[in-house]
Design a protein around this motif. Structure first.
Motif, mmCIF file in Angstrom:
data_model
loop_
_atom_site.group_PDB
_atom_site.id
_atom_site.type_symbol
_atom_site.label_atom_id
_atom_site.label_comp_id
_atom_site.label_asym_id
_atom_site.label_seq_id
_atom_site.Cartn_x
_atom_site.Cartn_y
_atom_site.Cartn_z
ATOM 1 N N GLN A 353 0.856 -1.210 -0.058
ATOM 2 C CA GLN A 353 0.101 0.011 -0.074
ATOM 3 C C GLN A 353 0.918 1.219 0.063
ATOM 4 O OE1 GLN A 353 -3.282 -0.644 -0.027
ATOM 5 N NE2 GLN A 353 -4.187 1.362 0.028
ATOM 6 N N ALA A 354 0.821 1.894 -1.234
ATOM 7 C CA ALA A 354 1.747 3.046 -1.227
ATOM 8 C C ALA A 354 1.703 4.174 -2.292
ATOM 9 C CB ALA A 354 3.423 2.593 -1.556
ATOM 10 N N ASP A 355 2.134 4.980 -2.152
ATOM 11 C CA ASP A 355 2.054 6.111 -3.520
ATOM 12 C C ASP A 355 3.008 5.895 -4.512
ATOM 13 O OD1 ASP A 355 3.171 8.970 -4.627
ATOM 14 O OD2 ASP A 355 1.121 9.394 -4.053
ATOM 15 N N ARG A 356 2.595 5.428 -5.485
ATOM 16 C CA ARG A 356 3.668 4.725 -6.702
ATOM 17 C C ARG A 356 4.812 5.891 -6.822
ATOM 18 N NH1 ARG A 356 3.447 0.532 -10.180
ATOM 19 N NH2 ARG A 356 4.834 0.920 -11.921
ATOM 20 N N SER A 357 4.251 7.010 -7.071
ATOM 21 C CA SER A 357 5.285 8.189 -7.453
ATOM 22 C C SER A 357 6.453 8.097 -6.429
ATOM 23 C CB SER A 357 4.598 9.212 -7.840
ATOM 24 O OG SER A 357 5.810 10.384 -8.026
ATOM 25 N N ALA A 358 5.977 8.176 -5.180
ATOM 26 C CA ALA A 358 6.928 8.513 -4.036
ATOM 27 C C ALA A 358 7.687 7.274 -4.010
ATOM 28 C CB ALA A 358 6.126 8.872 -2.821
ATOM 29 N N LEU A 359 7.210 5.900 -3.802
ATOM 30 C CA LEU A 359 8.151 4.844 -3.995
ATOM 31 C C LEU A 359 8.885 4.859 -4.947
ATOM 32 C CD1 LEU A 359 8.341 2.204 -2.686
ATOM 33 C CD2 LEU A 359 6.576 1.093 -4.014
ATOM 34 N N PHE A 360 8.711 5.153 -6.353
ATOM 35 C CA PHE A 360 9.688 5.271 -7.389
ATOM 36 C C PHE A 360 10.636 6.177 -6.908
ATOM 37 C CE2 PHE A 360 11.561 7.313 -10.990
ATOM 38 C CZ PHE A 360 11.785 6.343 -11.753
ATOM 39 N N THR A 361 10.486 7.385 -6.451
ATOM 40 C CA THR A 361 11.564 8.119 -5.958
ATOM 41 C C THR A 361 12.611 7.836 -4.712
ATOM 42 O OG1 THR A 361 10.181 10.108 -6.109
ATOM 43 C CG2 THR A 361 11.945 10.560 -4.924
ATOM 44 N N LEU A 362 11.493 7.001 -3.938
ATOM 45 C CA LEU A 362 12.749 6.549 -2.781
ATOM 46 C C LEU A 362 13.605 5.312 -3.394
ATOM 47 C CD1 LEU A 362 11.175 5.237 0.335
ATOM 48 C CD2 LEU A 362 12.780 3.693 -0.872
ATOM 49 N N LEU A 363 13.017 4.323 -4.368
ATOM 50 C CA LEU A 363 13.977 3.375 -4.748
ATOM 51 C C LEU A 363 14.963 3.964 -5.742
ATOM 52 C CD1 LEU A 363 11.314 0.451 -5.524
ATOM 53 C CD2 LEU A 363 12.684 0.862 -3.623
ATOM 54 N N LYS A 364 14.707 4.880 -6.472
ATOM 55 C CA LYS A 364 15.594 5.729 -7.385
ATOM 56 C C LYS A 364 16.720 6.307 -6.649
ATOM 57 C CE LYS A 364 14.835 9.755 -9.013
ATOM 58 N NZ LYS A 364 15.996 10.320 -8.573
ATOM 59 N N ASN A 365 16.358 6.926 -5.499
ATOM 60 C CA ASN A 365 17.526 7.419 -4.713
ATOM 61 C C ASN A 365 18.529 6.618 -4.209
ATOM 62 O OD1 ASN A 365 16.415 9.948 -5.282
ATOM 63 N ND2 ASN A 365 15.806 10.599 -3.397
ATOM 64 N N LEU A 366 17.574 5.515 -3.580
ATOM 65 C CA LEU A 366 18.523 4.193 -3.183
ATOM 66 C C LEU A 366 19.507 3.611 -4.018
ATOM 67 C CD1 LEU A 366 15.930 2.367 -0.841
ATOM 68 C CD2 LEU A 366 17.716 3.980 -0.067
ATOM 69 N N LEU A 367 19.084 3.484 -5.317
ATOM 70 C CA LEU A 367 19.852 2.939 -6.440
ATOM 71 C C LEU A 367 20.972 3.861 -6.625
ATOM 72 C CD1 LEU A 367 17.176 1.080 -8.737
ATOM 73 C CD2 LEU A 367 18.850 0.207 -7.110
#
Length: 457
Positions: A353-367
């Motif tokens: 259960q998440a905000d897709r755009s925010a989750l993408f930003t989170l994973l992008k920053n980690l990578l």
């Protein structure tokens, strides 16, 4: 231990319960003192009341022969008749007819003075002296077959004193003790239950207040079930929250406005620099502008990540978002000669259960952070589990004492190769907290492992 005891003593429940118990104890003390005063004084009122009740009770048990004359008492008085026979100096009874003639007596005639001859209309209690001893007497009317009779009972003061000392006081003491215990336990139980029910809304308000954070400043404490005495305090706290929320909103709006205002002049500066002929100076200035642009962009992302209303929650497949972020950074990874490896996720992985755009930003920053610190020829590995996702690199890692600073705003390690503002992992942490997730970091020996979990481990 001292702190716990102090908290217990300052508890509102304890103080009110103590007041209840003190009130009960005072009530019991007053009852005991009053009873002792009555028994000690041996007031005429108490003695007359006892005599009147006993005489009436004895009159109701009077029995008559077939001719209608009184002959004695029923069997319920059999165990008391001996007192009239063996204590003729201190107790006696007699039955009189309507003409005040004695028809039945337990004593000699000289036990009763002539002055106490009963008149049919005189039923009041009386007193007289016999051989220097005060006697208490009472009269009770009896009617049988339409004919009136009158029972008189007399008891000496010394016998009544003996009765009260030997029988009344122990029974009275036992009654007071029993009454006191019942009163104490009943009052204590009622007070405890009442206080628990009364203070329950206060505990709920306290828990609600403790749960308020910068992400939930819009929340307010409910006063519907709070005791009226505490409502002003809760209202004051809500007004404080309103002021805090307004201040926080103003700060966030200022940050967003400043970032937006900086983007336009930066774009103009970049355009002017690109027109310069000196390539060496131009490239240096372009790098500075790129660095400033990245900082402004991260400030905007941080502002958005800090606002809970910016999120739109839905079911999201974590594997799809991780693959999308990996594809987005593929060129960056190839330029750094680093391999991005996305491990096969379990088949039974449930949607997040998440905000897709925010989750993408989170994973992008980690990578992106892992790629920037991974040595050439190594890999950055993404592992997806049922309730977690981890990103690991095989770089120099972070010293143990520096791990707590990874998510601090604007903190940058001395070994960094990028020119970021130190906000990438801070943004990740803000997004994770907004979703109720946990983002943690630990040394992987070699490298660093960042793990995102749906619940704490």
């Amino acid at each position: 231990m001292r702190c716990a005891r102090s908290t217990w003593l300052s508890s509102l429940r304890f103080k009110v319960l103590l007041a209840y118990i003190a009130g009960v104890a005072l009530s019991i003390l007053l009852i005991v003192l009053t009873a002792l005063a009555l028994v000690t004084s041996q007031s005429d009122i108490l003695l007359v009341m006892n005599m009147t009740e006993r005489t009436q009770e004895l009159a109701e048990k009077l029995q008559f022969d077939p001719a209608g004359r009184p002959v004695g008492f029923d069997r319920s008085e059999a165990d008391r008749i001996w007192t009239y026979e063996s204590m003729q100096q201190d107790i006696g009874y007699r039955v009189l007819d309507a003409s005040a003639n004695v028809v039945l007596a337990s004593t000699e005639a000289n036990f009763w003075p002539a002055s106490t001859a009963l008149h049919p209309s005189d039923h009041e209690p009386f007193k007289f002296e016999r051989q220097g001893i005060l006697m208490y007497g009472a009269t009770a009317p009896v009617e049988h077959d339409g004919k009136p009779w009158f029972l008189q009972l007399a008891v000496s003061e010394r016998l009544m004193d003996l009765f009260h000392g030997a029988f009344a006081l122990p029974f009275m003491g036992a009654g007071i003790v029993l009454f006191s215990l019942v009163l104490l336990f009943v009052f204590a139980a009622c007070a405890y239950i009442t206080l628990g029910y009364t203070l329950k809304p206060l505990r709920e308000v306290s828990e609600s207040a403790a749960a308020i954070s910068p992400r939930s400043l819009h929340s307010r404490l409910q006063v519907s079930s709070v005791p009226s005495e505490v409502v002003p305090l809760v209202d004051s706290f809500n007004r404080v929250l309103q002021r805090l929320e307004n201040g926080y909103r103003i700060q966030q709006e200022f940050l967003a406005t400043a970032a937006h205002e900086l983007k336009t002049p930066l774009a103009l500066i970049r355009a002017q620099i690109e027109l310069m002929e000196d390539f060496h100076d131009r490239n240096a200035l372009l790098n500075d502008v790129a660095h400033m642009t990245r900082q402004v962009q991260q400030l905007l992302l941080l502002t958005e990540a800090s606002e809970a209303q910016n999120y739109l929650f839905a079911e999201v497949e974590l594997t799809d978002v991780a693959r999308e972020a990996s594809d987005y950074l593929q060129r960056m990874a190839e330029a750094a000669e680093v391999r991005l490896v996305l491990a096969q996720a379990p088949i039974s992985t449930d949607p997040w259960q998440a905000d897709r755009s925010a989750l993408f930003t989170l994973l992008k920053n980690l990578l992106e952070n892992a790629i920037q610190h991974a040595p050439r020829g190594t890999e950055v590995r993404v592992d997806i589990g049922a309730d977690h996702l981890s990103v690991r690199d095989w770089g120099p890692g972070v010293d143990r004492e520096q791990l707590p600073h990874l998510f601090v705003r604007f903190w940058r390690g001395a070994h960094r190769r990028d020119h970021g503002a130190g906000l990438g992992l801070t943004i990740c942490q803000e997004i994770a907290q907004a979703h109720g997730w946990t983002l943690s970091a630990r040394r992987a020996e070699p490298g660093l492992l960042l793990q995102l979990s749906r619940r704490e481990h």
